[in-house]
Design a protein around this motif. Structure first.
Motif, PDB file in Angstrom:
ATOM      1  N   GLN A 293      18.581 -22.829  27.497  1.00 27.76           N
ATOM      2  CA  GLN A 293      18.889 -22.582  26.094  1.00 27.76           C
ATOM      3  C   GLN A 293      17.680 -22.856  25.202  1.00 27.76           C
ATOM      4  O   GLN A 293      17.454 -22.141  24.226  1.00 27.76           O
ATOM      5  N   LEU A 294      16.890 -23.871  25.549  1.00 25.08           N
ATOM      6  CA  LEU A 294      15.668 -24.140  24.787  1.00 25.08           C
ATOM      7  C   LEU A 294      14.709 -22.957  24.882  1.00 25.08           C
ATOM      8  O   LEU A 294      14.095 -22.560  23.890  1.00 25.08           O
ATOM      9  N   ALA A 295      14.590 -22.380  26.071  1.00 28.71           N
ATOM     10  CA  ALA A 295      13.715 -21.220  26.255  1.00 28.71           C
ATOM     11  C   ALA A 295      14.216 -20.019  25.454  1.00 28.71           C
ATOM     12  O   ALA A 295      13.423 -19.280  24.863  1.00 28.71           O
ATOM     13  N   GLU A 296      15.524 -19.829  25.398  1.00 32.22           N
ATOM     14  CA  GLU A 296      16.098 -18.730  24.623  1.00 32.22           C
ATOM     15  C   GLU A 296      15.836 -18.910  23.131  1.00 32.22           C
ATOM     16  O   GLU A 296      15.519 -17.952  22.429  1.00 32.22           O
ATOM     17  N   ILE A 297      15.981 -20.138  22.639  1.00 34.27           N
ATOM     18  CA  ILE A 297      15.721 -20.422  21.228  1.00 34.27           C
ATOM     19  C   ILE A 297      14.257 -20.144  20.909  1.00 34.27           C
ATOM     20  O   ILE A 297      13.941 -19.508  19.903  1.00 34.27           O
ATOM     21  N   ALA A 298      13.363 -20.611  21.770  1.00 31.50           N
ATOM     22  CA  ALA A 298      11.936 -20.404  21.539  1.00 31.50           C
ATOM     23  C   ALA A 298      11.593 -18.917  21.509  1.00 31.50           C
ATOM     24  O   ALA A 298      10.839 -18.461  20.653  1.00 31.50           O
ATOM     25  N   SER A 299      12.161 -18.152  22.418  1.00 35.07           N
ATOM     26  CA  SER A 299      11.854 -16.717  22.440  1.00 35.07           C
ATOM     27  C   SER A 299      12.444 -16.010  21.223  1.00 35.07           C
ATOM     28  O   SER A 299      11.867 -15.041  20.732  1.00 35.07           O
ATOM     29  N   SER A 300      13.573 -16.474  20.711  1.00 34.12           N
ATOM     30  CA  SER A 300      14.156 -15.844  19.521  1.00 34.12           C
ATOM     31  C   SER A 300      13.292 -16.081  18.285  1.00 34.12           C
ATOM     32  O   SER A 300      13.297 -15.274  17.361  1.00 34.12           O
ATOM     33  N   TYR A 301      12.555 -17.188  18.264  1.00 32.14           N
ATOM     34  CA  TYR A 301      11.643 -17.469  17.161  1.00 32.14           C
ATOM     35  C   TYR A 301      10.228 -16.951  17.441  1.00 32.14           C
ATOM     36  O   TYR A 301       9.357 -17.065  16.593  1.00 32.14           O
ATOM     37  N   GLY A 302       9.999 -16.433  18.626  1.00 31.72           N
ATOM     38  CA  GLY A 302       8.676 -15.936  18.979  1.00 31.72           C
ATOM     39  C   GLY A 302       7.670 -17.047  19.210  1.00 31.72           C
ATOM     40  O   GLY A 302       6.478 -16.888  18.998  1.00 31.72           O
ATOM     41  N   VAL A 303       8.153 -18.184  19.696  1.00 30.20           N
ATOM     42  CA  VAL A 303       7.319 -19.358  19.928  1.00 30.20           C
ATOM     43  C   VAL A 303       7.103 -19.515  21.424  1.00 30.20           C
ATOM     44  O   VAL A 303       8.015 -19.282  22.226  1.00 30.20           O
ATOM     45  N   GLU A 304       5.909 -19.926  21.820  1.00 31.13           N
ATOM     46  CA  GLU A 304       5.596 -20.119  23.235  1.00 31.13           C
ATOM     47  C   GLU A 304       6.212 -21.426  23.731  1.00 31.13           C
ATOM     48  O   GLU A 304       6.037 -22.478  23.125  1.00 31.13           O
ATOM     49  N   PHE A 305       6.949 -21.355  24.833  1.00 31.33           N
ATOM     50  CA  PHE A 305       7.602 -22.522  25.420  1.00 31.33           C
ATOM     51  C   PHE A 305       7.587 -22.369  26.922  1.00 31.33           C
ATOM     52  O   PHE A 305       8.035 -21.354  27.464  1.00 31.33           O
TER      53      PHE A 305
ATOM     54  N   THR B  32      24.264 -35.493  22.950  1.00 27.99           N
ATOM     55  CA  THR B  32      22.821 -35.576  23.144  1.00 27.99           C
ATOM     56  C   THR B  32      22.222 -34.179  23.270  1.00 27.99           C
ATOM     57  O   THR B  32      21.201 -33.879  22.651  1.00 27.99           O
ATOM     58  N   ALA B  33      22.861 -33.330  24.047  1.00 30.85           N
ATOM     59  CA  ALA B  33      22.371 -31.964  24.237  1.00 30.85           C
ATOM     60  C   ALA B  33      22.374 -31.200  22.920  1.00 30.85           C
ATOM     61  O   ALA B  33      21.407 -30.504  22.595  1.00 30.85           O
ATOM     62  N   ARG B  34      23.449 -31.330  22.131  1.00 31.88           N
ATOM     63  CA  ARG B  34      23.506 -30.636  20.842  1.00 31.88           C
ATOM     64  C   ARG B  34      22.422 -31.129  19.899  1.00 31.88           C
ATOM     65  O   ARG B  34      21.817 -30.345  19.173  1.00 31.88           O
ATOM     66  N   SER B  35      22.171 -32.425  19.923  1.00 30.39           N
ATOM     67  CA  SER B  35      21.128 -32.994  19.072  1.00 30.39           C
ATOM     68  C   SER B  35      19.750 -32.467  19.469  1.00 30.39           C
ATOM     69  O   SER B  35      18.934 -32.127  18.608  1.00 30.39           O
ATOM     70  N   ILE B  36      19.488 -32.384  20.761  1.00 28.97           N
ATOM     71  CA  ILE B  36      18.210 -31.858  21.250  1.00 28.97           C
ATOM     72  C   ILE B  36      18.062 -30.395  20.843  1.00 28.97           C
ATOM     73  O   ILE B  36      16.999 -29.978  20.372  1.00 28.97           O
ATOM     74  N   LEU B  37      19.119 -29.612  20.984  1.00 29.16           N
ATOM     75  CA  LEU B  37      19.066 -28.195  20.617  1.00 29.16           C
ATOM     76  C   LEU B  37      18.826 -28.022  19.115  1.00 29.16           C
ATOM     77  O   LEU B  37      18.036 -27.181  18.696  1.00 29.16           O
ATOM     78  N   ARG B  38      19.493 -28.835  18.310  1.00 22.71           N
ATOM     79  CA  ARG B  38      19.330 -28.754  16.852  1.00 22.71           C
ATOM     80  C   ARG B  38      17.905 -29.114  16.453  1.00 22.71           C
ATOM     81  O   ARG B  38      17.271 -28.409  15.663  1.00 22.71           O
ATOM     82  N   THR B  39      17.384 -30.186  17.024  1.00 26.19           N
ATOM     83  CA  THR B  39      16.015 -30.611  16.741  1.00 26.19           C
ATOM     84  C   THR B  39      15.023 -29.549  17.186  1.00 26.19           C
ATOM     85  O   THR B  39      14.081 -29.219  16.462  1.00 26.19           O
ATOM     86  N   PHE B  40      15.230 -29.005  18.369  1.00 19.80           N
ATOM     87  CA  PHE B  40      14.321 -27.995  18.904  1.00 19.80           C
ATOM     88  C   PHE B  40      14.323 -26.737  18.041  1.00 19.80           C
ATOM     89  O   PHE B  40      13.281 -26.141  17.806  1.00 19.80           O
ATOM     90  N   GLU B  41      15.494 -26.341  17.567  1.00 20.88           N
ATOM     91  CA  GLU B  41      15.560 -25.158  16.709  1.00 20.88           C
ATOM     92  C   GLU B  41      14.807 -25.385  15.404  1.00 20.88           C
ATOM     93  O   GLU B  41      14.102 -24.502  14.924  1.00 20.88           O
ATOM     94  N   ASN B  42      14.920 -26.587  14.835  1.00 22.27           N
ATOM     95  CA  ASN B  42      14.164 -26.911  13.624  1.00 22.27           C
ATOM     96  C   ASN B  42      12.662 -26.873  13.884  1.00 22.27           C
ATOM     97  O   ASN B  42      11.889 -26.374  13.063  1.00 22.27           O
ATOM     98  N   ILE B  43      12.243 -27.398  15.027  1.00 22.76           N
ATOM     99  CA  ILE B  43      10.823 -27.389  15.384  1.00 22.76           C
ATOM    100  C   ILE B  43      10.329 -25.953  15.537  1.00 22.76           C
ATOM    101  O   ILE B  43       9.259 -25.595  15.035  1.00 22.76           O
ATOM    102  N   CYS B  44      11.095 -25.119  16.222  1.00 21.59           N
ATOM    103  CA  CYS B  44      10.701 -23.719  16.418  1.00 21.59           C
ATOM    104  C   CYS B  44      10.599 -22.992  15.081  1.00 21.59           C
ATOM    105  O   CYS B  44       9.704 -22.173  14.883  1.00 21.59           O
ATOM    106  N   ASP B  45      11.504 -23.299  14.162  1.00 21.01           N
ATOM    107  CA  ASP B  45      11.466 -22.685  12.843  1.00 21.01           C
ATOM    108  C   ASP B  45      10.185 -23.053  12.110  1.00 21.01           C
ATOM    109  O   ASP B  45       9.501 -22.194  11.543  1.00 21.01           O
TER     110      ASP B  45
END
Length: 74
Positions: free
Chosen positions: A9-21, A54-67
């Motif tokens: 899911q982290l990889a999918e979020i990164a690709s949706s923002y066009g960020v290298e992960f 914990t997983a939801r928190s990591i996903l939320r934080t990661f999405e903010n970082i990718c943004d």
């Protein structure tokens, strides 16, 4: 949530923002792995099974970082 599923899911979020992960090259720590995105990083526990909160928190934080990283690149 399984750790493998979280990394997918982290990889999918990164690709949706066009960020290298790269989920295959973490920086290893004691009980966590650090995954870098730009100049930011997110820590993921090494447990096979993660608490849903914990997983939801990591996903939320990661999405903010990718943004932030995607806006810095513009």
């Amino acid at each position: 949530m399984k750790r493998r599923q979280l990394l997918r899911q982290l990889a999918e979020i990164a690709s949706s923002y066009g960020v290298e992960f790269d989920k295959d090259r973490p920086a290893h720590g004691g009980a966590h792995d650090k995954f870098a995105v730009g100049r930011y990083s997110v820590e993921v526990p090494r447990h096979r099974e993660l608490n849903e909160y914990t997983a939801r928190s990591i996903l939320r934080t990661f999405e903010n970082i990718c943004d932030v990283v995607s806006k810095e690149g513009e």
